[in-house]
Design a protein around this motif. Structure first.
Motif, PDB file in Angstrom:
ATOM      1  N   GLY A 118      18.579-106.003 -43.491  1.00 53.88           N
ATOM      2  CA  GLY A 118      17.286-106.773 -43.617  1.00 53.88           C
ATOM      3  C   GLY A 118      15.975-106.306 -42.845  1.00 53.88           C
ATOM      4  N   LEU A 119      15.767-105.050 -43.324  1.00 52.07           N
ATOM      5  CA  LEU A 119      14.682-104.171 -42.849  1.00 52.07           C
ATOM      6  C   LEU A 119      13.605-104.617 -44.116  1.00 52.07           C
TER       7      LEU A 119
ATOM      8  N   ILE B 103      18.380 -95.817 -47.248  1.00 51.48           N
ATOM      9  CA  ILE B 103      17.411 -96.941 -47.668  1.00 51.48           C
ATOM     10  C   ILE B 103      18.554 -98.121 -47.938  1.00 51.48           C
ATOM     11  N   GLU B 104      19.572 -98.074 -48.346  1.00 60.14           N
ATOM     12  CA  GLU B 104      20.602 -98.999 -48.741  1.00 60.14           C
ATOM     13  C   GLU B 104      20.980 -99.566 -47.406  1.00 60.14           C
ATOM     14  N   ALA B 105      21.217 -98.862 -46.584  1.00 55.30           N
ATOM     15  CA  ALA B 105      21.663 -99.400 -45.070  1.00 55.30           C
ATOM     16  C   ALA B 105      20.547-100.475 -44.682  1.00 55.30           C
ATOM     17  N   ALA B 106      19.252 -99.854 -44.704  1.00 51.02           N
ATOM     18  CA  ALA B 106      18.019-100.532 -44.186  1.00 51.02           C
ATOM     19  C   ALA B 106      18.146-101.912 -44.847  1.00 51.02           C
TER      20      ALA B 106
ATOM     21  N   ARG C 230      23.659 -96.672 -38.082  1.00 48.56           N
ATOM     22  CA  ARG C 230      22.770 -96.741 -36.955  1.00 48.56           C
ATOM     23  C   ARG C 230      21.370 -97.217 -37.610  1.00 48.56           C
ATOM     24  N   VAL C 231      21.084 -97.365 -38.660  1.00 46.94           N
ATOM     25  CA  VAL C 231      19.885 -97.680 -39.216  1.00 46.94           C
ATOM     26  C   VAL C 231      19.432 -99.090 -38.501  1.00 46.94           C
TER      27      VAL C 231
ATOM     28  N   MET D 175       9.489-109.295 -39.018  1.00 44.83           N
ATOM     29  CA  MET D 175       9.587-108.273 -39.935  1.00 44.83           C
ATOM     30  C   MET D 175      10.398-107.126 -39.169  1.00 44.83           C
ATOM     31  N   LYS D 176      11.254-106.571 -39.810  1.00 48.68           N
ATOM     32  CA  LYS D 176      11.916-105.308 -39.304  1.00 48.68           C
ATOM     33  C   LYS D 176      11.631-104.010 -39.746  1.00 48.68           C
TER      34      LYS D 176
END
Length: 269
Positions: A30-31, A23-26, A236-237, A1-2
């Motif tokens: 795969g966060l 949020i979209e970058a996360a 960088r997320v 879990m990331k």
């Protein structure tokens, strides 16, 4: 879990993108959990926005909170969006920050020391021609502030606890072990987490905050560990998440945590 609990956006005046971009970058990385934690306004000043390139204005704090809460609902089921904030710590202004923190439903608050001895910890000139004994005292003062922030009860996570090395890598070699040990002992006693913050790679020191040596002592004192990229741009997320996890396992940690509704959530390493 990331997960990643330390991100910024345009309101602070020195980051790119809006909250949705992070949020979209996360999601793209795969966060499962993304924390939004922009800089608390400078509440010690009578001005609304005394330093526009460092923190959001007071007038933006409500809209920041409402935007995160709205996006939390919108993205429910896709990613867990947490409302956080990164707050400075000033012993002489503790109450005004405490009051602001308690007015809002923050999932967590990152306490970070950015000013020590009246200067930014990232001031590239603060170490110029400083005698050794004054450098030692400056490092002690920095860790005394970090220790005081742990005692304050205002925070769940302490941010980048050796970031003073950012533009002065020799900071790590200044002998002030007793002050560092005392701070870590207090952090452990108060059940707080420190973050592994991967933004050191954007500074002269390279690598992460804090050093492996500090992480080893943190384990000794039972300090919990969290993760934050301190992203000021969406790309960088989650940066170096897996590498940080591997290093923590090597040191001997079995788990790390994120914080939701002011309570730690354990994630196995």
């Amino acid at each position: 879990m990331k997960f990643d609990l330390h991100t910024h956006h345009y309101r602070c005046g020195h980051a790119d993108g809006d909250i949705r971009d992070y949020i979209e970058a996360a999601i793209g990385q795969g966060l499962s959990v993304i924390g939004i934690s922009d800089h608390m306004p400078h509440l010690f000043s009578p001005l609304d926005h005394p330093i526009p390139t460092v923190a959001m204005s007071r007038l933006e704090l409500d809209s920041y909170v409402q935007e995160v809460l709205r996006l939390k609902k919108e993205y429910e089921g896709r990613i867990d969006v947490l409302l956080g904030i990164e707050s400075d710590y000033f012993t002489e202004h503790e109450q005004v920050y405490r009051d602001a923190i308690e007015r809002y439903p923050f999932d967590y608050v990152i306490g970070s020391v950015h000013i020590s001895g009246g200067k930014s910890i990232f001031d590239r000139n603060r170490w110029t021609d400083v005698p050794a004994e004054l450098a030692i005292e400056a490092k002690r003062d920095y860790y005394r502030l970090i220790e005081a922030s742990a005692r304050s009860g205002m925070f769940q996570i302490l941010g980048h606890i050796d970031a003073m090395k950012g533009y002065y890598p020799a900071f790590s070699d200044i002998p002030a072990e007793a002050a560092v040990e005392s701070a870590l002992r207090t952090i452990g006693e108060h059940g707080l987490a420190i973050e592994v913050n991967t933004s050191g790679g954007t500074k002269h020191c390279g690598g992460w905050y804090p050093s492996d040596a500090i992480l080893e002592r943190a384990l000794h004192y039972g300090v919990s560990i969290s993760f934050g990229s301190d992203a000021h741009k969406p790309s960088r997320v989650g940066e170096d998440f897996e590498a940080v996890a591997a290093k923590l396992r090597e040191i001997g940690f079995k788990e790390w945590i994120y914080v939701k509704q002011r309570r730690p959530v354990s994630v196995p390493l």
